[in-house]
Write an enzyme that holds these catalytic residues in place. Structure first.
Site, PDB file in Angstrom:
ATOM      1  CE  LYS A  45      -0.385  -0.018   5.161  1.00 27.01           C
ATOM      2  NZ  LYS A  45      -1.028  -0.496   6.194  1.00 27.01           N
ATOM      3  NE  ARG A  88      -7.725   0.847  10.212  1.00 27.33           N
ATOM      4  CZ  ARG A  88      -6.536   0.669   9.603  1.00 27.33           C
ATOM      5  NH1 ARG A  88      -5.572   1.776   9.808  1.00 27.33           N
ATOM      6  NH2 ARG A  88      -6.080  -0.586   9.243  1.00 27.33           N
ATOM      7  CE1 TYR A 136      10.340  33.530  -1.115  1.00 26.09           C
ATOM      8  CE2 TYR A 136      10.540  30.952  -0.676  1.00 26.09           C
ATOM      9  CZ  TYR A 136      10.000  32.119  -1.419  1.00 26.09           C
ATOM     10  OH  TYR A 136       9.667  31.872  -2.785  1.00 26.09           O
ATOM     11  CG  MET A 166       6.726  23.982  -4.209  1.00 29.41           C
ATOM     12  SD  MET A 166       5.954  24.758  -5.715  1.00 29.41           S
ATOM     13  CE  MET A 166       4.745  25.893  -4.591  1.00 29.41           C
TER      14      MET A 166
HETATM   15  C1  LIG Z   1      -0.071  -1.516   6.793  1.00 28.15           C
HETATM   16  C2  LIG Z   1      -0.790  -2.576   7.237  1.00 28.15           C
HETATM   17  C3  LIG Z   1       0.099  -3.908   7.599  1.00 28.15           C
HETATM   18  C4  LIG Z   1       1.448  -3.763   7.611  1.00 28.15           C
HETATM   19  O1  LIG Z   1       1.835  -2.675   8.436  1.00 28.15           O
HETATM   20  P1  LIG Z   1       3.549  -2.933   8.842  1.00 28.15           P
HETATM   21  O2  LIG Z   1       3.629  -2.226   9.871  1.00 28.15           O
HETATM   22  O3  LIG Z   1       4.276  -1.823   7.748  1.00 28.15           O
HETATM   23  O4  LIG Z   1       4.098  -4.022   8.699  1.00 28.15           O
HETATM   24  C5  LIG Z   1      -0.601  -4.922   8.075  1.00 28.15           C
HETATM   25  N1  LIG Z   1      -2.021  -5.051   8.088  1.00 28.15           N
HETATM   26  C6  LIG Z   1      -2.878  -4.023   7.722  1.00 28.15           C
HETATM   27  C7  LIG Z   1      -4.440  -4.282   8.047  1.00 28.15           C
HETATM   28  C8  LIG Z   1      -2.234  -2.848   7.572  1.00 28.15           C
HETATM   29  O5  LIG Z   1      -3.129  -1.654   7.210  1.00 28.15           O
END
Ligand SMILES: *Cc1c(COP(=O)(O)O)cnc(C)c1O
Length: 383
Positions: A36, A135, A275, A323
């Site tokens: 992800k 969640r 700046y 930037m």
């Molecule tokens: C992001 C995530 C992981 C992996 O997490 P890490 O700490 O990067 O290993 C595992 N399970 C779920 C549901 C996640 O959202």
């Protein structure tokens, strides 16, 4: 057109980390590699071939778009699991491509059943259980009804997993909460076993949980940050060292981020840089301008705090990060010249800039800093 910076991905570091994770979890536990957040900023399209080389064949993503990117990058058979968002309109596509889906609500489940039935194909589902993270996830009281639904619709549903996620396993401050969650998850497993309709996998562990609470690993783990060579937290690293004295750091960072000097100049005592007036030269000062700024993920909060490497010397970022540019004080390396390599993250000669040092300075987690690295910065694979 040449970009103002580039990201290097080390194939050997990734292989090293995957080998470490495999040793740690054991041969009978299935490794799902978490991709992800554009593979934690590394780039899905660039990291995927390296993972395939390391014989990783299972991938977890947050949404359908990331799953689609994996399918478009490789034709090798692999398993893809969506842990979060999918639009109703994409569910049919996911089933057609054998993509596994987290289910945490009846509406989604009903849709999946409907689409699977009309396709005449089984949809692969993971039932997410609420254990206290609060969640997504079904309450444990729903399980008997859900398991019954899975049974009634077994021609349309393949029960691939029963899962949950922990509320911060990387920090001992959450210890009691994690233990409570683990207990609830074990209850969910017991209920499931009792019905005699078992999933292919039980899974709950992320990187931190596999290190801090090995019993969470079950027969499958979802590993993100470790495979990229980062500890989820200092505590996690500490716990690993405690359990494995002498093995100082089995991980190697995969990513490096580099640019080059765009301009150099000298300024007189009393002059301000950039700046506003956040940096005033207290002596004659040589500076280098680097074409990277907050627009490329180099946080503005690193103004007057960040460090970069040029000619092997750790040099301070001075003034505000703009930037597209930042300014470095080169008094400690007066021979710095235009086109010299600048390391924002990574090694140069004996010097090293770690993401951790960097993120402590800017109060960002490794995770946040990495995922903010823009997808349009070119990625190069190195040995
Ligand atoms: C992001 C995530 C992981 C992996 O997490 P890490 O700490 O990067 O290993 C595992 N399970 C779920 C549901 C996640 O959202």
């Amino acid at each position: 057109m040449v970009h103002s910076s580039y990201i290097e991905l080390s194939a050997s570091a990734l292989h090293n980390n995957i080998a470490f994770i495999r040793r740690h979890i054991g041969a009978t536990t299935t490794l799902y590699s978490v991709l992800k957040g554009n593979a934690y900023g590394h780039g899905i399209e660039q990291i995927l071939p390296l993972l395939l080389d390391a014989e990783v064949r299972h991938f977890a993503v947050f949404d359908a778009n990331e799953a689609w990117r994996i399918l478009n990058t490789t034709s090798e058979p692999c398993s893809i699991m969506i842990m979060g968002f999918i639009d109703n309109g994409d569910i049919r596509w996911a089933i057609e491509h054998d993509i596994q889906l987290y289910v945490f609500g009846y509406e989604r489940l009903e849709r999946i059943i409907g689409e699977a039935r009309s396709l005449g194909k089984q949809a692969r589902v993971h039932i997410e259980v609420e254990t206290g993270f609060n969640r997504t996830g079904f309450a444990i009281e729903e399980l008997p009804h859900l398991l019954d639904m899975l049974k009634r619709h077994s021609t349309s549903l393949s029960f691939d997993g029963l899962c949950t996620h922990y509320a911060g396993a990387e920090s001992l401050a959450n210890h009691q909460r994690i233990l409570t969650q683990l207990e609830v998850f074990h209850k969910a497993i017991a209920i499931t076993k009792h019905t005699g309709r078992e999933p292919q996998h039980y899974h709950s562990a992320c990187s931190a949980a596999t290190i801090m609470y090995p019993s969470t690993s079950c027969d499958m783990v979802r590993i993100g940050i470790l495979q990229y060579g980062f500890w989820p937290s200092e505590e996690t690293h500490g716990q690993y060292l405690h359990n494995n004295p002498g093995d100082i750091n089995p991980l190697r960072r995969v990513i490096a981020w580099k640019s080059k000097v765009m301009a150099v100049k000298s300024i007189a005592t009393g002059e301000y840089v950039g700046y506003g007036s956040t940096f005033m030269a207290s002596m004659p000062t040589t500076i280098a301008i680097v074409p990277v700024g907050y627009g490329y993920g180099y946080s503005r909060s690193l103004s007057n705090l960040g460090r970069v490497l040029i000619r092997g010397v750790r040099l301070p970022v001075i003034g505000l990060v703009n930037m597209n540019m930042l300014v470095v004080n080169t008094n400690e390396a007066p021979s710095v010249a235009v086109d010299d390599e600048v390391v924002l993250i990574g090694n140069q000669d004996e010097g090293s800039i770690t993401v951790a040092s960097f993120s402590e300075l800017s109060n960002q987690l490794n995770y946040e800093l990495l995922t903010r690295l823009p997808a349009h910065i070119p990625r190069r694979v190195v040995e």
